[in-house]
Scaffold this active site. Structure first.
Site, PDB file in Angstrom:
ATOM      1  N   GLU A  51      17.215  13.295  30.510  1.00 41.34           N
ATOM      2  CA  GLU A  51      16.318  14.442  30.339  1.00 41.34           C
ATOM      3  C   GLU A  51      15.109  13.972  29.551  1.00 41.34           C
ATOM      4  O   GLU A  51      15.248  13.147  28.635  1.00 41.34           O
ATOM      5  CB  GLU A  51      17.027  15.557  29.568  1.00 41.34           C
ATOM      6  CG  GLU A  51      16.107  16.715  29.222  1.00 41.34           C
ATOM      7  CD  GLU A  51      16.835  17.930  28.665  1.00 41.34           C
ATOM      8  OE1 GLU A  51      17.777  17.742  27.888  1.00 41.34           O
ATOM      9  OE2 GLU A  51      16.430  19.057  29.011  1.00 41.34           O
ATOM     10  N   CYS A 275      17.939  21.480  29.449  1.00 40.51           N
ATOM     11  CA  CYS A 275      17.147  22.704  29.275  1.00 40.51           C
ATOM     12  C   CYS A 275      15.839  22.667  30.046  1.00 40.51           C
ATOM     13  O   CYS A 275      15.318  23.719  30.416  1.00 40.51           O
ATOM     14  CB  CYS A 275      16.874  22.925  27.795  1.00 40.51           C
ATOM     15  SG  CYS A 275      18.350  23.394  26.894  1.00 40.51           S
ATOM     16  N   ASN A 396      22.023  24.921  34.439  1.00 43.64           N
ATOM     17  CA  ASN A 396      22.417  24.120  33.278  1.00 43.64           C
ATOM     18  C   ASN A 396      22.816  25.065  32.157  1.00 43.64           C
ATOM     19  O   ASN A 396      22.003  25.891  31.744  1.00 43.64           O
ATOM     20  CB  ASN A 396      21.260  23.249  32.790  1.00 43.64           C
ATOM     21  CG  ASN A 396      21.578  22.588  31.454  1.00 43.64           C
ATOM     22  OD1 ASN A 396      22.460  21.746  31.366  1.00 43.64           O
ATOM     23  ND2 ASN A 396      20.876  22.980  30.405  1.00 43.64           N
ATOM     24  N   GLU A 397      24.042  24.951  31.710  1.00 44.81           N
ATOM     25  CA  GLU A 397      24.542  25.760  30.583  1.00 44.81           C
ATOM     26  C   GLU A 397      24.283  27.248  30.798  1.00 44.81           C
ATOM     27  O   GLU A 397      24.030  27.994  29.855  1.00 44.81           O
ATOM     28  CB  GLU A 397      23.922  25.301  29.259  1.00 44.81           C
ATOM     29  CG  GLU A 397      24.344  23.901  28.879  1.00 44.81           C
ATOM     30  CD  GLU A 397      23.890  23.457  27.500  1.00 44.81           C
ATOM     31  OE1 GLU A 397      23.055  24.139  26.895  1.00 44.81           O
ATOM     32  OE2 GLU A 397      24.397  22.424  27.037  1.00 44.81           O
TER      33      GLU A 397
HETATM   34  O1  AHR Z   1      20.907  17.216  25.497  1.00 42.61           O
HETATM   35  C1  AHR Z   1      20.062  18.139  24.877  1.00 42.61           C
HETATM   36  C2  AHR Z   1      20.234  19.566  25.387  1.00 42.61           C
HETATM   37  O2  AHR Z   1      21.475  20.071  25.029  1.00 42.61           O
HETATM   38  C3  AHR Z   1      20.187  19.751  26.875  1.00 42.61           C
HETATM   39  O3  AHR Z   1      18.922  19.983  27.306  1.00 42.61           O
HETATM   40  C4  AHR Z   1      20.988  20.994  27.106  1.00 42.61           C
HETATM   41  O4  AHR Z   1      21.633  20.986  28.329  1.00 42.61           O
HETATM   42  C5  AHR Z   1      21.877  21.088  25.904  1.00 42.61           C
HETATM   43  O5  AHR Z   1      21.777  22.311  25.290  1.00 42.61           O
END
Ligand code: AHR
Length: 849
Positions: A51, A275, A396-397
């Site tokens: 990321e 994120c 994601n999450e």
């Molecule tokens: O790895 C950092 C963040 O942690 C990522 O963006 C997210 O998926 C998680 O909350």
């Protein structure tokens, strides 16, 4: 029986270790049953999560050396506007704190000698519509000296003697300018390492290119563009790349950093986030179509982690990276939800089709024939052969009913268009049998779980998957895990060992846990927004944290099949006792406005505490948010992330807490705390994770674990709920509207253990044994191989350890905590392995054929 004595990591590198019989009693007995090989370990078990956080891409892996090359850096996050220098706001009124960049971030004006000049950010006659701003550089007086603009790069431009750099930019001039511009690479103390004079600039935008060969070395050089005359020059897309990128790809990657990824032999790459996939607003999410094609036409976007991204490392470059690493692409798509409920942004049901179409277009770009619309674009971008996306993660999450709907809609369409793709859901979608009726038709293949916790949590959770429900055959992908609490430093040995203990548990349960990746991967030391990370770098150096080495050790020593492995540990557990169960109560809400009333705490029929709020809220200590008493109930005023009000006594034990709670508005339900003292407490989160689950948790010395299973549940806004929690002798019974929702035993203090797993490499006839010793003293591990056809006496041990748990690597000592290999001799069907204090060992044994 034989013994292999391992003394210190230093000795390990120097000698092959002689073995001999021992008279010492073992601390741990490790039994490996070769007669009953277990599950196959997925070839995709260990991969990478990438990321762009901490300048992992721009100013990191992406080799571009110019920062703010397109002069778009000061634009606010998409669909937001700056309120002041530290705040942005979206149309729904949701605010985020970001530092507002200077208009010409990373650029400076040089006026030396008798000159007068100025630089401005302008949007007149843009280079293209997606890149509306450019730099206007006007020289009004140039008698002697120089007038120039300079770019500092990402905290310096690293140049090496003899290395070649490709400079390019777009420029136009007015009729006063002679149209000449001198480009120089200059060291920190002013020396010129390379120069090139551009002439013939015209009044129309044109591209200029040159290769500069540096005559010197400096990790903090800068690029200077000096005017050859008076007049005005407009500049855009100023780019400088080292000629040597990884695999020499144009628009490529920083070779040393890419090599560190390659060295891990990752089997998959999860990208582009995190994120950033979701965005601070939906419009701010990564939109792949804006990240492909000519770099000068990519608009870039505001990176949710607090800086502007060029998207030079876009969808195509990620796919190319996967191909070059030999790693299966795992593409994470947006499920119509912004990150962690920011501003409560969720796409409407009728908008979801656009999100789906966007994902299908991405898949067509990657895998479609060149005759297809997006396959043709891929070909035009230089890759006619299809890439092979193996995994797609939906969201994601994300969580909650909106996510369930979106997942169902998107996953089923992707699966029917691409049956070969393995789809992955976010963690909270895992449903109990009796919840399935509420979300019919949800089909799960894999679920992604994330953990950012303490070393104790990870050691404790080494057995997490031993008892997981396997009835639905849904695989687990641990997409993000890292010790980020409990003294991890900036990535120390303590953190690596906690993660290693957890990885032992994942590999032992390879039938269930199919994939894992640490997070985050990179940090540029000049922008550490998240800590710790796996690879640390500055402009010219990089090193792996102990966690990098640990996960690499697992990846490079992945067996084909798990072997049943038991550990019997004889530790002195006297002095370890059940945590004393005492503490106050608290009321809380997360991104939600909630209210509470008629709070009572009873013990043995006697009232310890009672509050009907008729005399205000004087008993409560408030943290975050403002709480008020309105019409006899106690409510938090706004919807901050976490509002908590605490009451009572830290000495309270064995009590019942009775109250009423109601959600007014916001993302979640409400939360009740009890037994709250110091770092210990219990948390009943009713409607957590986007109002999708009911979960009971316990913090033991700030380490949070779930007590029992999470249940799918949403709190109805406007409805009063009756809550009662009985605590007695470490047993917790939680009732909601009279229904018993949790009946759990509290957990005592964390008890450390030796962790081990083993497996077999079938072709080589090798057994790989992984042992984590988190104790401060060495442990004699008596290893017994059942049904072994015989063991070749020579083997190896790869050991990660160091003098102290606090030890870290650094630019000065990049390999201070790194694995060392030693030869083992005189191995047998039973032998003693002395596992060094605070260590991860990987022992490799060859079986006789
Ligand atoms: O790895 C950092 C963040 O942690 C990522 O963006 C997210 O998926 C998680 O909350």
């Amino acid at each position: 029986m034989k013994v292999c004595l391992i003394l210190t990591a230093v000795v390990l590198t120097a000698y092959s270790l002689s073995c001999g019989p021992t008279i010492l009693p073992p601390d741990a007995k490790i039994t490996i049953d070769l007669a009953r090989p277990g599950a196959a370990v997925s070839p995709d078990m260990y991969g990478i999560f990438f990321e762009d956080i901490n300048h992992a891409a721009d100013g990191g892996l992406y080799a571009e050396l110019i920062q703010n090359r397109d002069f778009e850096y000061n634009r606010p996050p998409e669909d937001m506007r700056w309120v002041d220098d530290s705040t942005v706001i979206n149309p729904q009124g949701w605010k985020e704190r970001y530092r507002r960049p200077a208009d010409l971030h990373a650029w400076s004006l040089i006026q030396e000698g008798s000159v007068a000049a100025r630089m401005q950010l302008v949007d007149e006659e843009p280079l293209n519509v997606t890149n509306p701003q450019s730099l206007r550089f006007e020289v009004t007086h140039l008698e002697s000296g120089r007038a120039a603009v300079a770019n500092e790069g990402y905290w310096g431009i690293p140049v090496q003697k003899g290395a070649r750099y490709r400079l390019s930019f777009y420029a136009r001039k007015d009729d006063r300018s002679s149209g000449s511009l001198m480009a120089t690479l200059e060291g920190l103390s002013g020396e010129t390492f390379a120069s090139h004079e551009f002439t013939g600039l015209t009044e129309k935008w044109g591209r200029c290119d040159a290769t500069l060969t540096s005559g010197g070395e400096d990790p903090q050089a800068r690029l200077v563009l000096s005017a050859g005359s008076r007049g005005t020059i407009w500049l855009d897309c100023v780019s400088l790349f080292p000629e040597e990128t990884w695999k020499n790809r144009p628009n490529g990657l920083r070779a040393d950093l890419a090599r560190m990824l390659d060295d891990m032999r990752p089997s998959f790459l999860r990208f582009p986030g995190g994120c950033v996939v979701e965005g601070a607003t939906l419009e701010n999410r990564i939109q792949w179509k804006r990240t492909v094609g000519e770099v000068a036409a990519r608009p870039g976007h505001w990176n949710l982690w607090g800086y502007r991204a060029t998207d030079g490392m876009g969808f195509h470059e990620f796919l190319q990276l996967c191909e070059d690493l030999g790693a299966a692409p795992m593409y994470v798509i947006n499920a119509g939800m912004s990150c962690q409920g920011r501003g409560g942004m969720v796409a409407r049901k009728d908008e979801l089709k656009h999100y789906l179409q966007d994902a299908l277009d991405a898949l067509e770009y990657a895998m479609g024939p060149v005759t297809s619309r997006w396959g043709a674009v891929r070909e035009a971008n230089g890759h006619s052969e299809p890439f092979d996306i193996k995994y797609v993660e939906v969201g994601n999450e994300n969580s909650g009913p909106d996510y369930h709907e979106a997942y169902k809609f998107i996953q089923s369409a992707i699966k029917s268009a691409y049956p070969g793709i393995v789809t992955i859901a976010n963690e909270q979608i895992r449903l109990r049998e009796d919840d399935r009726t509420r979300f019919p038709g949800v089909s799960l293949e894999m679920v992604d779980e994330h953990f950012y916790q303490s070393p104790e949590f990870f050691c404790d959770q080494s057995t997490r998957y031993d008892t997981y429900d396997r009835s639905d055959s849904v695989g687990i992908y641990v997409g993000e895990f890292a010790v980020s609490a409990g003294k991890p430093g900036m990535g120390n040995l303590r953190a690596a060992l906690g993660e290693a203990a957890f990885m032992v548990g994942m590999e032992r349960n390879a039938d269930l846990v199919r994939m894992a990746s640490y997070a985050p991967t990179f940090v540029n030391i000049r922008d550490r927004r998240w800590n710790p990370n796996m690879i640390v770098f500055n402009t010219s150096q990089a090193y792996g944290t102990p966690s990098y080495h640990a996960i690499k050790m697992f990846s490079l020593n992945r067996p084909d099949r798990v072997l049943p492995t038991t550990v019997e540990l004889s530790v002195d557990s006297s002095g370890l006792r059940q945590e004393h169960l005492r503490g106050a109560i608290a009321l809380s809400a997360w991104n939600t406005m909630a209210e509470f009333k008629d709070v009572r705490v009873e013990k043995n029929g006697k009232v310890l505490f009672e509050d009907d709020f008729s005399r205000g809220a004087g008993h409560w200590t408030q943290k975050q948010d403002r709480w008020d008493v309105i019409d006899g109930s106690f409510r938090n005023e706004s919807t901050v992330m976490e509002a908590i009000a605490t009451a009572g006594d830290s000495t309270w034990t064995d009590y019942s807490l009775i109250l009423k709670a109601r959600k007014i508005s916001g993302d979640e339900g409400f939360i009740v705390y009890l037994l709250r003292h110091g770092d210990n407490q219990c948390i009943w989160n009713i409607g957590g994770w986007g109002n999708s689950v009911d979960v009971l948790m316990q913090d033991r010395s700030a380490t949070r674990v779930d007590l029992g299973k999470r249940q799918v549940f949403s709190v109805a806004a406007g409805k009063w709920y009756d809550i009662r929690i009985d605590v007695k002798d470490g047993r917790l019974r939680c009732f909601l509207d009279g229904e018993l929702r949790h009946d759990e035993q509290l957990r005592g203090p964390f008890i450390p253990s030796v962790h081990a797993t083993s497996g077999i490499c079938e072709q080589q006839g090798e057994v790989i044994l992984k042992i984590v010793n988190p104790f401060a003293d060495s442990k004699i591990c008596r290893v017994e191989l059942l049904s072994a056809p015989g063991v070749v006496p020579e083997g190896t041990a790869l050991v990660l350890t160091s003098g102290s748990l606090e030890d870290e690597n650094s630019f000065e000592q990049p390999e201070r905590v790194a694995p060392r290999t030693t030869a083992l001799r005189d191995l047998d069907g039973t032998f003693d392995y002395i596992s060094p204090p605070n260590s991860l060992s990987i022992v490799r044994l060859k079986l006789r054929r």
